[in-house]
Design a protein around this motif. Structure first.
Motif, PDB file in Angstrom:
ATOM      1  N   PHE A  23      17.106  63.256  84.638  1.00  0.00           N
ATOM      2  CA  PHE A  23      16.785  63.783  85.963  1.00  0.00           C
ATOM      3  C   PHE A  23      17.195  62.742  86.994  1.00  0.00           C
ATOM      4  CE2 PHE A  23      14.030  66.149  83.153  1.00  0.00           C
ATOM      5  CZ  PHE A  23      14.140  67.431  83.650  1.00  0.00           C
ATOM      6  N   HIS A  24      17.677  63.211  88.128  1.00  0.00           N
ATOM      7  CA  HIS A  24      18.175  62.321  89.168  1.00  0.00           C
ATOM      8  C   HIS A  24      17.443  62.587  90.483  1.00  0.00           C
ATOM      9  CE1 HIS A  24      21.681  61.405  86.607  1.00  0.00           C
ATOM     10  NE2 HIS A  24      21.609  62.688  86.287  1.00  0.00           N
ATOM     11  N   ILE A  25      17.120  61.522  91.174  1.00  0.00           N
ATOM     12  CA  ILE A  25      16.626  61.582  92.550  1.00  0.00           C
ATOM     13  C   ILE A  25      17.637  60.799  93.374  1.00  0.00           C
ATOM     14  CG2 ILE A  25      14.750  60.982  94.125  1.00  0.00           C
ATOM     15  CD1 ILE A  25      12.901  60.950  91.667  1.00  0.00           C
ATOM     16  N   PHE A  26      18.184  61.398  94.431  1.00  0.00           N
ATOM     17  CA  PHE A  26      19.261  60.722  95.143  1.00  0.00           C
ATOM     18  C   PHE A  26      19.188  60.920  96.651  1.00  0.00           C
ATOM     19  CE2 PHE A  26      20.757  64.905  93.910  1.00  0.00           C
ATOM     20  CZ  PHE A  26      21.354  65.389  95.059  1.00  0.00           C
ATOM     21  N   LEU A  27      19.806  59.995  97.360  1.00  0.00           N
ATOM     22  CA  LEU A  27      20.028  60.093  98.803  1.00  0.00           C
ATOM     23  C   LEU A  27      21.510  60.333  99.014  1.00  0.00           C
ATOM     24  CD1 LEU A  27      17.919  57.052 100.061  1.00  0.00           C
ATOM     25  CD2 LEU A  27      17.261  59.466 100.070  1.00  0.00           C
ATOM     26  N   THR A  28      21.852  61.197  99.958  1.00  0.00           N
ATOM     27  CA  THR A  28      23.254  61.530 100.172  1.00  0.00           C
ATOM     28  C   THR A  28      23.631  61.442 101.641  1.00  0.00           C
ATOM     29  OG1 THR A  28      24.926  63.256  99.898  1.00  0.00           O
ATOM     30  CG2 THR A  28      22.697  64.005 100.259  1.00  0.00           C
ATOM     31  N   ASP A  29      24.775  60.823 101.898  1.00  0.00           N
ATOM     32  CA  ASP A  29      25.395  60.799 103.224  1.00  0.00           C
ATOM     33  C   ASP A  29      24.413  60.353 104.308  1.00  0.00           C
ATOM     34  OD1 ASP A  29      27.865  61.084 104.364  1.00  0.00           O
ATOM     35  OD2 ASP A  29      27.459  63.084 105.123  1.00  0.00           O
ATOM     36  N   GLY A 159      32.628  58.050  90.517  1.00  0.00           N
ATOM     37  CA  GLY A 159      31.414  57.264  90.675  1.00  0.00           C
ATOM     38  C   GLY A 159      31.249  56.267  89.548  1.00  0.00           C
ATOM     39  N   VAL A 160      30.109  55.599  89.585  1.00  0.00           N
ATOM     40  CA  VAL A 160      29.791  54.626  88.554  1.00  0.00           C
ATOM     41  C   VAL A 160      28.279  54.629  88.361  1.00  0.00           C
ATOM     42  CG1 VAL A 160      29.632  52.712  90.207  1.00  0.00           C
ATOM     43  CG2 VAL A 160      30.138  52.230  87.801  1.00  0.00           C
ATOM     44  N   SER A 161      27.850  54.495  87.124  1.00  0.00           N
ATOM     45  CA  SER A 161      26.415  54.403  86.830  1.00  0.00           C
ATOM     46  C   SER A 161      26.101  53.021  86.267  1.00  0.00           C
ATOM     47  CB  SER A 161      25.991  55.490  85.840  1.00  0.00           C
ATOM     48  OG  SER A 161      26.704  55.374  84.641  1.00  0.00           O
ATOM     49  N   LEU A 162      24.950  52.513  86.639  1.00  0.00           N
ATOM     50  CA  LEU A 162      24.481  51.208  86.187  1.00  0.00           C
ATOM     51  C   LEU A 162      23.254  51.412  85.315  1.00  0.00           C
ATOM     52  CD1 LEU A 162      24.254  48.104  86.206  1.00  0.00           C
ATOM     53  CD2 LEU A 162      22.976  48.321  88.356  1.00  0.00           C
ATOM     54  N   ARG A 163      23.323  51.007  84.056  1.00  0.00           N
ATOM     55  CA  ARG A 163      22.204  51.132  83.139  1.00  0.00           C
ATOM     56  C   ARG A 163      21.262  49.958  83.353  1.00  0.00           C
ATOM     57  NH1 ARG A 163      24.764  50.566  78.902  1.00  0.00           N
ATOM     58  NH2 ARG A 163      23.986  48.556  78.166  1.00  0.00           N
ATOM     59  N   ILE A 164      20.056  50.231  83.859  1.00  0.00           N
ATOM     60  CA  ILE A 164      19.053  49.184  84.061  1.00  0.00           C
ATOM     61  C   ILE A 164      18.248  48.992  82.776  1.00  0.00           C
ATOM     62  CG2 ILE A 164      17.047  48.490  85.421  1.00  0.00           C
ATOM     63  CD1 ILE A 164      18.173  50.202  87.701  1.00  0.00           C
ATOM     64  N   THR A 165      17.752  50.095  82.244  1.00  0.00           N
ATOM     65  CA  THR A 165      17.097  50.130  80.933  1.00  0.00           C
ATOM     66  C   THR A 165      17.670  51.332  80.189  1.00  0.00           C
ATOM     67  OG1 THR A 165      15.276  51.613  81.534  1.00  0.00           O
ATOM     68  CG2 THR A 165      14.979  49.262  82.037  1.00  0.00           C
ATOM     69  N   PRO A 166      17.358  51.496  78.891  1.00  0.00           N
ATOM     70  CA  PRO A 166      17.859  52.685  78.183  1.00  0.00           C
ATOM     71  C   PRO A 166      17.413  54.000  78.813  1.00  0.00           C
ATOM     72  CG  PRO A 166      17.133  51.051  76.602  1.00  0.00           C
ATOM     73  CD  PRO A 166      16.731  50.534  77.954  1.00  0.00           C
ATOM     74  N   MET A 168      16.422  54.279  82.312  1.00  0.00           N
ATOM     75  CA  MET A 168      16.523  54.314  83.764  1.00  0.00           C
ATOM     76  C   MET A 168      17.832  53.684  84.213  1.00  0.00           C
ATOM     77  SD  MET A 168      13.758  53.006  86.600  1.00  0.00           S
ATOM     78  CE  MET A 168      14.020  51.275  86.291  1.00  0.00           C
ATOM     79  N   GLY A 169      18.418  54.231  85.287  1.00  0.00           N
ATOM     80  CA  GLY A 169      19.667  53.687  85.790  1.00  0.00           C
ATOM     81  C   GLY A 169      19.898  54.054  87.239  1.00  0.00           C
ATOM     82  N   LEU A 170      20.912  53.449  87.821  1.00  0.00           N
ATOM     83  CA  LEU A 170      21.349  53.761  89.175  1.00  0.00           C
ATOM     84  C   LEU A 170      22.691  54.475  89.099  1.00  0.00           C
ATOM     85  CD1 LEU A 170      20.570  50.483  91.150  1.00  0.00           C
ATOM     86  CD2 LEU A 170      19.418  52.684  91.386  1.00  0.00           C
ATOM     87  N   GLN A 171      22.932  55.344  90.067  1.00  0.00           N
ATOM     88  CA  GLN A 171      24.177  56.092  90.090  1.00  0.00           C
ATOM     89  C   GLN A 171      24.733  56.094  91.514  1.00  0.00           C
ATOM     90  OE1 GLN A 171      24.185  59.604  87.634  1.00  0.00           O
ATOM     91  NE2 GLN A 171      25.368  60.729  89.173  1.00  0.00           N
ATOM     92  N   PHE A 172      26.004  55.745  91.642  1.00  0.00           N
ATOM     93  CA  PHE A 172      26.694  55.743  92.930  1.00  0.00           C
ATOM     94  C   PHE A 172      27.900  56.666  92.805  1.00  0.00           C
ATOM     95  CE2 PHE A 172      24.920  51.623  91.921  1.00  0.00           C
ATOM     96  CZ  PHE A 172      24.156  51.310  93.041  1.00  0.00           C
TER      97      PHE A 172
END
Length: 199
Positions: A23-29, A159-166, A168-172
């Motif tokens: 599941f993703h929670i994101f801010l856009t533009d 885009g690119v995703s950053l794995r913080i933990t197995p 949880m991660g960040l996505q740009f």
């Protein structure tokens, strides 16, 4: 009958264990508008929720919906009044994106990807465009407003995703609509940053 049931249950559990549903929670533009005719400042852009499913380490699909708010300056000419009125108003839109992603797995925590899919947004009730009519006679230009239509367009992204933990991660990411016309309630290019969770 029982061995078949055990085989089907084993296959189902194995598929579920290998699946990477997030599941993703994101801010856009997101941007900030300050000053202007009314000396008022506010944030613009939006936030949303998404869900993605990985079929293997390279291919995945996602669906998301967002609430985006943008501000525009309106100048209206009221019949019988020689002085035009100018004011700001918000335009709220709810874009929906359905995308396929192709990832480039590597040994680092960063995973780049390309995406492609479909974007849809219903035009808000207060989304208008100004239309100018010029007659052949030596008369002034006639101006009126026309309601804008809903938009559906193919879109591409990267885009690119950053794995913080197995889990949880960040996505740009950055997406670009293939539609040729930019409108105030739905820009052609948008960027987003988000947090993903695996349950």
């Amino acid at each position: 009958m029982r061995p078949r049931l055990i085989a089907v249950a084993t296959l189902f559990l194995a598929t579920a264990a290998l699946a990477d549903d997030r599941f993703h929670i994101f801010l856009t533009d997101v941007g900030y508008v300050s000053g202007g005719e009314t000396s008022r400042s506010q944030w613009s852009g939006g936030a949303g929720l998404g869900y993605s499913h990985s079929f293997n380490d390279r291919w995945s699909a996602s669906a998301s919906i967002a609430l985006e708010r943008r501000e525009r300056v309106i100048t209206r000419f009221v019949a019988g009044d020689s002085i035009p009125t100018t004011h700001r108003e918000n335009i709220d839109a709810y874009p929906v994106d359905v995308l396929a992603h192709f990832r480039f797995p590597n040994d680092s925590r960063w995973t780049p990807y390309l995406s492609g899919g479909v974007h849809y947004v219903s035009a808000p009730s207060n989304a208008f465009r100004t239309v100018y009519l010029q007659s052949l006679q030596p008369l002034p230009v006639t101006e009126f407003e026309q309601r804008q239509a809903n938009r559906m367009s193919a879109e591409l992204g990267a885009g690119v995703s950053l794995r913080i933990t197995p889990r949880m991660g960040l996505q740009f990411d950055l997406k670009r609509l293939l539609h040729s016309e930019s409108v105030q309630f739905d820009p052609l290019t948008r960027g987003s940053v988000g947090l993903s969770f695996k349950f």
